[in-house]
Design a protein around this motif. Structure first.
Motif, PDB file in Angstrom:
ATOM      1  N   LEU A  28       7.301  46.470  14.590  1.00 44.40           N
ATOM      2  CA  LEU A  28       6.543  47.617  14.077  1.00 44.40           C
ATOM      3  C   LEU A  28       6.746  48.851  14.953  1.00 44.40           C
ATOM      4  CD1 LEU A  28       3.242  45.913  12.873  1.00 44.40           C
ATOM      5  CD2 LEU A  28       5.109  46.828  11.476  1.00 44.40           C
ATOM      6  N   HIS A  29       6.821  48.641  16.262  1.00 45.58           N
ATOM      7  CA  HIS A  29       7.050  49.774  17.164  1.00 45.58           C
ATOM      8  C   HIS A  29       8.403  50.410  16.869  1.00 45.58           C
ATOM      9  CE1 HIS A  29       7.474  51.338  21.554  1.00 45.58           C
ATOM     10  NE2 HIS A  29       7.120  52.296  20.729  1.00 45.58           N
ATOM     11  N   GLY A  30       9.441  49.592  16.798  1.00 48.58           N
ATOM     12  CA  GLY A  30      10.776  50.118  16.527  1.00 48.58           C
ATOM     13  C   GLY A  30      10.875  50.769  15.165  1.00 48.58           C
ATOM     14  N   GLY A  31      10.266  50.148  14.158  1.00 49.46           N
ATOM     15  CA  GLY A  31      10.283  50.733  12.816  1.00 49.46           C
ATOM     16  C   GLY A  31       9.588  52.081  12.770  1.00 49.46           C
ATOM     17  N   THR A  32       8.491  52.188  13.489  1.00 43.26           N
ATOM     18  CA  THR A  32       7.765  53.458  13.544  1.00 43.26           C
ATOM     19  C   THR A  32       8.596  54.521  14.252  1.00 43.26           C
ATOM     20  OG1 THR A  32       5.664  52.280  13.527  1.00 43.26           O
ATOM     21  CG2 THR A  32       5.614  54.551  14.304  1.00 43.26           C
ATOM     22  N   LEU A  33       9.336  54.113  15.278  1.00 42.74           N
ATOM     23  CA  LEU A  33      10.200  55.069  15.977  1.00 42.74           C
ATOM     24  C   LEU A  33      11.308  55.596  15.061  1.00 42.74           C
ATOM     25  CD1 LEU A  33      10.499  53.393  19.491  1.00 42.74           C
ATOM     26  CD2 LEU A  33       9.225  55.468  18.893  1.00 42.74           C
ATOM     27  N   ILE A  34      11.773  54.747  14.130  1.00 43.34           N
ATOM     28  CA  ILE A  34      12.765  55.227  13.157  1.00 43.34           C
ATOM     29  C   ILE A  34      12.166  56.369  12.347  1.00 43.34           C
ATOM     30  CG2 ILE A  34      14.053  54.681  11.061  1.00 43.34           C
ATOM     31  CD1 ILE A  34      14.470  51.854  12.182  1.00 43.34           C
ATOM     32  N   GLU A  52      14.567  59.268  20.115  1.00 40.60           N
ATOM     33  CA  GLU A  52      13.621  58.322  19.502  1.00 40.60           C
ATOM     34  C   GLU A  52      14.366  57.241  18.720  1.00 40.60           C
ATOM     35  OE1 GLU A  52      10.562  58.080  20.230  1.00 40.60           O
ATOM     36  OE2 GLU A  52      10.114  60.045  21.072  1.00 40.60           O
ATOM     37  N   LEU A  53      15.417  57.646  18.012  1.00 41.00           N
ATOM     38  CA  LEU A  53      16.190  56.678  17.238  1.00 41.00           C
ATOM     39  C   LEU A  53      16.932  55.701  18.142  1.00 41.00           C
ATOM     40  CD1 LEU A  53      17.370  59.137  14.500  1.00 41.00           C
ATOM     41  CD2 LEU A  53      15.888  57.142  14.136  1.00 41.00           C
ATOM     42  N   GLU A  54      17.477  56.189  19.239  1.00 43.02           N
ATOM     43  CA  GLU A  54      18.138  55.284  20.183  1.00 43.02           C
ATOM     44  C   GLU A  54      17.120  54.337  20.822  1.00 43.02           C
ATOM     45  OE1 GLU A  54      20.415  57.660  22.899  1.00 43.02           O
ATOM     46  OE2 GLU A  54      21.998  58.000  21.417  1.00 43.02           O
ATOM     47  N   LEU A  55      15.940  54.838  21.118  1.00 38.57           N
ATOM     48  CA  LEU A  55      14.893  53.987  21.677  1.00 38.57           C
ATOM     49  C   LEU A  55      14.493  52.911  20.676  1.00 38.57           C
ATOM     50  CD1 LEU A  55      12.932  53.399  23.998  1.00 38.57           C
ATOM     51  CD2 LEU A  55      11.377  55.078  22.981  1.00 38.57           C
ATOM     52  N   SER A  56      14.457  53.271  19.413  1.00 41.37           N
ATOM     53  CA  SER A  56      14.068  52.289  18.391  1.00 41.37           C
ATOM     54  C   SER A  56      15.021  51.096  18.397  1.00 41.37           C
ATOM     55  CB  SER A  56      14.015  52.932  17.006  1.00 41.37           C
ATOM     56  OG  SER A  56      15.296  53.197  16.502  1.00 41.37           O
ATOM     57  N   VAL A  57      16.283  51.334  18.669  1.00 46.09           N
ATOM     58  CA  VAL A  57      17.273  50.253  18.686  1.00 46.09           C
ATOM     59  C   VAL A  57      16.891  49.198  19.716  1.00 46.09           C
ATOM     60  CG1 VAL A  57      19.691  49.695  19.190  1.00 46.09           C
ATOM     61  CG2 VAL A  57      19.130  51.721  17.824  1.00 46.09           C
ATOM     62  N   THR A  58      16.392  49.628  20.861  1.00 45.75           N
ATOM     63  CA  THR A  58      16.047  48.661  21.912  1.00 45.75           C
ATOM     64  C   THR A  58      14.889  47.762  21.502  1.00 45.75           C
ATOM     65  OG1 THR A  58      14.540  50.151  23.084  1.00 45.75           O
ATOM     66  CG2 THR A  58      16.856  50.218  23.731  1.00 45.75           C
ATOM     67  N   PHE A  59      13.979  48.281  20.704  1.00 49.69           N
ATOM     68  CA  PHE A  59      12.846  47.472  20.264  1.00 49.69           C
ATOM     69  C   PHE A  59      13.190  46.592  19.066  1.00 49.69           C
ATOM     70  CE2 PHE A  59      10.677  50.755  22.678  1.00 49.69           C
ATOM     71  CZ  PHE A  59       9.822  49.976  23.436  1.00 49.69           C
ATOM     72  N   LEU A  60      14.330  46.852  18.456  1.00 53.40           N
ATOM     73  CA  LEU A  60      14.697  46.125  17.236  1.00 53.40           C
ATOM     74  C   LEU A  60      15.848  45.146  17.470  1.00 53.40           C
ATOM     75  CD1 LEU A  60      14.394  49.123  14.786  1.00 53.40           C
ATOM     76  CD2 LEU A  60      12.807  47.198  15.037  1.00 53.40           C
ATOM     77  N   GLU A  61      16.036  44.727  18.712  1.00 51.14           N
ATOM     78  CA  GLU A  61      17.118  43.798  19.042  1.00 51.14           C
ATOM     79  C   GLU A  61      17.067  42.529  18.205  1.00 51.14           C
ATOM     80  OE1 GLU A  61      19.868  44.076  20.929  1.00 51.14           O
ATOM     81  OE2 GLU A  61      19.284  46.166  21.139  1.00 51.14           O
ATOM     82  N   ARG A  62      15.889  42.048  17.885  1.00 53.59           N
ATOM     83  CA  ARG A  62      15.747  40.790  17.143  1.00 53.59           C
ATOM     84  C   ARG A  62      15.478  41.006  15.659  1.00 53.59           C
ATOM     85  NH1 ARG A  62      12.661  37.211  21.655  1.00 53.59           N
ATOM     86  NH2 ARG A  62      14.443  37.160  23.040  1.00 53.59           N
ATOM     87  N   THR A  63      15.672  42.232  15.203  1.00 58.45           N
ATOM     88  CA  THR A  63      15.489  42.557  13.787  1.00 58.45           C
ATOM     89  C   THR A  63      16.759  43.264  13.319  1.00 58.45           C
ATOM     90  OG1 THR A  63      13.149  42.900  14.297  1.00 58.45           O
ATOM     91  CG2 THR A  63      13.886  43.595  12.131  1.00 58.45           C
ATOM     92  N   PRO A  64      17.814  42.488  13.042  1.00 54.26           N
ATOM     93  CA  PRO A  64      19.130  43.090  12.775  1.00 54.26           C
ATOM     94  C   PRO A  64      19.158  44.145  11.670  1.00 54.26           C
ATOM     95  CG  PRO A  64      19.331  40.728  13.044  1.00 54.26           C
ATOM     96  CD  PRO A  64      17.854  41.041  13.018  1.00 54.26           C
ATOM     97  N   SER A  65      18.448  43.943  10.578  1.00 61.57           N
ATOM     98  CA  SER A  65      18.519  44.923   9.490  1.00 61.57           C
ATOM     99  C   SER A  65      17.930  46.262   9.918  1.00 61.57           C
ATOM    100  CB  SER A  65      17.820  44.404   8.242  1.00 61.57           C
ATOM    101  OG  SER A  65      16.460  44.145   8.516  1.00 61.57           O
ATOM    102  N   LEU A  66      16.806  46.237  10.611  1.00 61.66           N
ATOM    103  CA  LEU A  66      16.210  47.494  11.091  1.00 61.66           C
ATOM    104  C   LEU A  66      17.036  48.093  12.222  1.00 61.66           C
ATOM    105  CD1 LEU A  66      12.383  46.743  11.048  1.00 61.66           C
ATOM    106  CD2 LEU A  66      13.654  48.273   9.553  1.00 61.66           C
ATOM    107  N   ARG A  67      17.621  47.241  13.073  1.00 60.62           N
ATOM    108  CA  ARG A  67      18.445  47.742  14.171  1.00 60.62           C
ATOM    109  C   ARG A  67      19.644  48.499  13.607  1.00 60.62           C
ATOM    110  NH1 ARG A  67      20.071  43.154  16.820  1.00 60.62           N
ATOM    111  NH2 ARG A  67      22.040  43.239  15.749  1.00 60.62           N
TER     112      ARG A  67
END
Length: 83
Positions: A28-34, A52-67
């Motif tokens: 949810l954190h990474g998705g919100t950052l997107i 912000e978008l690059e930061l979101s990638v780090t939080f979405l390591e385990r969510t490939p579609s959102l990453r």
């Protein structure tokens, strides 16, 4: 019409992002950052959007579609800044 709402959207997204981070929910954190990045991009704040978008990638390591979505949008922000 939409531009008047962007600062309000940004404030709510920043608040949500902080709450999801506090809760320890990286998806949810990474998705919100997107969405925050897209909101900043719409305001023409390209460097902030990219960060912000690059930061979101780090939080979405385990969510490939959102990453993948975050990577693509970060590339758009980078391309807009460096035509």
């Amino acid at each position: 019409m939409l531009l008047g709402k962007l600062p309000e959207a940004e404030a709510k997204l920043r608040s949500s992002s902080a709450e999801y981070h506090r809760m320890g929910d990286p998806r949810l954190h990474g998705g919100t950052l997107i969405y925050l990045g897209l909101t900043l991009l719409a305001q023409g704040r390209l460097e902030e959007a990219r960060l912000e978008l690059e930061l979101s990638v780090t939080f979405l390591e385990r969510t490939p579609s959102l990453r993948a979505s975050a990577h693509a949008r970060a590339n758009v922000a980078f391309s807009a800044k460096n035509p």
